[in-house]
Design a protein around this motif. Structure first.
Motif, PDB file in Angstrom:
ATOM      1  N   GLY A  33      33.501  49.205  28.057  1.00  0.00           N
ATOM      2  CA  GLY A  33      32.367  48.293  28.125  1.00  0.00           C
ATOM      3  C   GLY A  33      32.413  47.365  29.317  1.00  0.00           C
ATOM      4  O   GLY A  33      31.557  46.496  29.459  1.00  0.00           O
ATOM      5  N   SER A  34      33.423  47.538  30.169  1.00  0.00           N
ATOM      6  CA  SER A  34      33.493  46.714  31.376  1.00  0.00           C
ATOM      7  C   SER A  34      34.284  47.448  32.448  1.00  0.00           C
ATOM      8  O   SER A  34      35.128  48.298  32.138  1.00  0.00           O
ATOM      9  CB  SER A  34      34.148  45.361  31.076  1.00  0.00           C
ATOM     10  N   LEU A  35      33.971  47.103  33.674  1.00  0.00           N
ATOM     11  CA  LEU A  35      34.670  47.684  34.822  1.00  0.00           C
ATOM     12  C   LEU A  35      34.984  46.582  35.827  1.00  0.00           C
ATOM     13  O   LEU A  35      34.129  45.720  36.099  1.00  0.00           O
ATOM     14  CB  LEU A  35      33.800  48.722  35.531  1.00  0.00           C
ATOM     15  N   PRO A  36      36.164  46.619  36.426  1.00  0.00           N
ATOM     16  CA  PRO A  36      36.435  45.715  37.536  1.00  0.00           C
ATOM     17  C   PRO A  36      35.566  46.130  38.731  1.00  0.00           C
ATOM     18  O   PRO A  36      35.335  47.319  38.961  1.00  0.00           O
ATOM     19  CB  PRO A  36      37.913  45.946  37.858  1.00  0.00           C
ATOM     20  N   VAL A  37      35.088  45.152  39.463  1.00  0.00           N
ATOM     21  CA  VAL A  37      34.310  45.414  40.676  1.00  0.00           C
ATOM     22  C   VAL A  37      35.232  45.146  41.859  1.00  0.00           C
ATOM     23  O   VAL A  37      35.782  44.048  41.995  1.00  0.00           O
ATOM     24  CB  VAL A  37      33.055  44.517  40.747  1.00  0.00           C
ATOM     25  N   CYS A  38      35.413  46.174  42.680  1.00  0.00           N
ATOM     26  CA  CYS A  38      36.318  46.064  43.820  1.00  0.00           C
ATOM     27  C   CYS A  38      35.613  46.437  45.111  1.00  0.00           C
ATOM     28  O   CYS A  38      34.874  47.419  45.161  1.00  0.00           O
ATOM     29  CB  CYS A  38      37.530  46.980  43.635  1.00  0.00           C
ATOM     30  N   ASP A  39      35.854  45.627  46.128  1.00  0.00           N
ATOM     31  CA  ASP A  39      35.414  45.927  47.480  1.00  0.00           C
ATOM     32  C   ASP A  39      36.640  46.517  48.169  1.00  0.00           C
ATOM     33  O   ASP A  39      37.548  45.773  48.563  1.00  0.00           O
ATOM     34  CB  ASP A  39      34.937  44.653  48.168  1.00  0.00           C
ATOM     35  N   GLY A  40      36.698  47.831  48.244  1.00  0.00           N
ATOM     36  CA  GLY A  40      37.935  48.497  48.645  1.00  0.00           C
ATOM     37  C   GLY A  40      38.920  48.355  47.501  1.00  0.00           C
ATOM     38  O   GLY A  40      38.628  48.715  46.373  1.00  0.00           O
ATOM     39  N   ARG A  41      40.076  47.758  47.780  1.00  0.00           N
ATOM     40  CA  ARG A  41      41.056  47.505  46.723  1.00  0.00           C
ATOM     41  C   ARG A  41      40.993  46.074  46.212  1.00  0.00           C
ATOM     42  O   ARG A  41      41.639  45.715  45.233  1.00  0.00           O
ATOM     43  CB  ARG A  41      42.470  47.792  47.248  1.00  0.00           C
ATOM     44  N   ARG A  42      40.214  45.216  46.881  1.00  0.00           N
ATOM     45  CA  ARG A  42      40.164  43.788  46.532  1.00  0.00           C
ATOM     46  C   ARG A  42      39.219  43.538  45.358  1.00  0.00           C
ATOM     47  O   ARG A  42      38.042  43.900  45.394  1.00  0.00           O
ATOM     48  CB  ARG A  42      39.732  42.976  47.744  1.00  0.00           C
ATOM     49  N   LEU A  43      39.744  42.880  44.336  1.00  0.00           N
ATOM     50  CA  LEU A  43      38.955  42.518  43.159  1.00  0.00           C
ATOM     51  C   LEU A  43      37.971  41.420  43.525  1.00  0.00           C
ATOM     52  O   LEU A  43      38.361  40.379  44.052  1.00  0.00           O
ATOM     53  CB  LEU A  43      39.888  42.032  42.046  1.00  0.00           C
ATOM     54  N   VAL A  44      36.681  41.671  43.268  1.00  0.00           N
ATOM     55  CA  VAL A  44      35.654  40.681  43.599  1.00  0.00           C
ATOM     56  C   VAL A  44      34.848  40.250  42.379  1.00  0.00           C
ATOM     57  O   VAL A  44      34.019  39.354  42.465  1.00  0.00           O
ATOM     58  CB  VAL A  44      34.696  41.190  44.708  1.00  0.00           C
ATOM     59  N   GLY A  45      35.076  40.895  41.235  1.00  0.00           N
ATOM     60  CA  GLY A  45      34.342  40.517  40.036  1.00  0.00           C
ATOM     61  C   GLY A  45      34.542  41.519  38.924  1.00  0.00           C
ATOM     62  O   GLY A  45      35.411  42.395  38.986  1.00  0.00           O
ATOM     63  N   THR A  46      33.702  41.385  37.915  1.00  0.00           N
ATOM     64  CA  THR A  46      33.705  42.326  36.806  1.00  0.00           C
ATOM     65  C   THR A  46      32.269  42.557  36.363  1.00  0.00           C
ATOM     66  O   THR A  46      31.399  41.704  36.568  1.00  0.00           O
ATOM     67  CB  THR A  46      34.577  41.809  35.631  1.00  0.00           C
ATOM     68  N   LEU A  47      32.031  43.704  35.788  1.00  0.00           N
ATOM     69  CA  LEU A  47      30.707  44.047  35.274  1.00  0.00           C
ATOM     70  C   LEU A  47      30.881  44.558  33.861  1.00  0.00           C
ATOM     71  O   LEU A  47      31.679  45.467  33.616  1.00  0.00           O
ATOM     72  CB  LEU A  47      30.044  45.132  36.131  1.00  0.00           C
ATOM     73  N   THR A  48      30.138  43.975  32.936  1.00  0.00           N
ATOM     74  CA  THR A  48      30.191  44.418  31.544  1.00  0.00           C
ATOM     75  C   THR A  48      28.878  45.077  31.155  1.00  0.00           C
ATOM     76  O   THR A  48      27.854  44.900  31.827  1.00  0.00           O
ATOM     77  CB  THR A  48      30.438  43.237  30.577  1.00  0.00           C
TER      78      THR A  48
END
Length: 145
Positions: A33-48
């Motif tokens: 129900g959620s995924l980490p949001v990454c720009d390349g390998r850098r974590l920039v947020g999450t989406l549920t």
């Protein structure tokens, strides 16, 4: 025991420029129900899945055209891989969350740690707060009268 000792290492992510439809399809395919949001390998947020509905579908915009960056939560809490698991468990309890993204010191995503990861680790018997945290976080919300 460190977070890196118990975390799940293989994590599906979504880029901020993906469409909401692509993100929803990825969630459905892996059953989350959620995924980490990454720009390349850098974590920039999450989406549920809730973000997709409340911030996306509710606007009336097309999920094919709307991007993850338009709906994701940017201000998120994470754990460092080299942090003590008991300290992270206490943070999860305070925040009332079941999982946290795990990053290295460059904020590159390296895994996810969940209450289940900690609770099923044989060495977690030393973590006295596991049962209390699970009970507290799992407490059902009740409608206000």
């Amino acid at each position: 025991m460190l977070v890196s000792d118990v975390m799940t290492r293989e994590v599906e992510t979504v880029p901020p420029e993906a469409s909401l439809q692509q993100a929803a399809m990825a969630m459905e395919a892996i059953g989350v129900g959620s995924l980490p949001v990454c720009d390349g390998r850098r974590l920039v947020g999450t989406l549920t899945d809730r973000d997709i509905v409340v911030r996306g579908v509710a606007t009336g915009r097309s999920p094919v055209e709307m991007l993850v960056r338009d709906c994701m939560t940017e201000d998120i809490v994470w754990a460092f891989a080299d942090e003590d698991a008991e300290a992270v468990l206490a943070r999860m309890r305070t925040l009332q969350v079941r999982r946290l993204a795990v990053v290295d010191r460059d904020r590159h995503l390296v895994g996810i740690v969940s209450l289940g990861d900690i609770a099923t680790e044989p060495r977690a018997a030393d973590l006295r707060e596991v049962g209390e945290a699970v009970a507290e976080i799992s407490e059902p919300s009740r409608p206000q009268k």
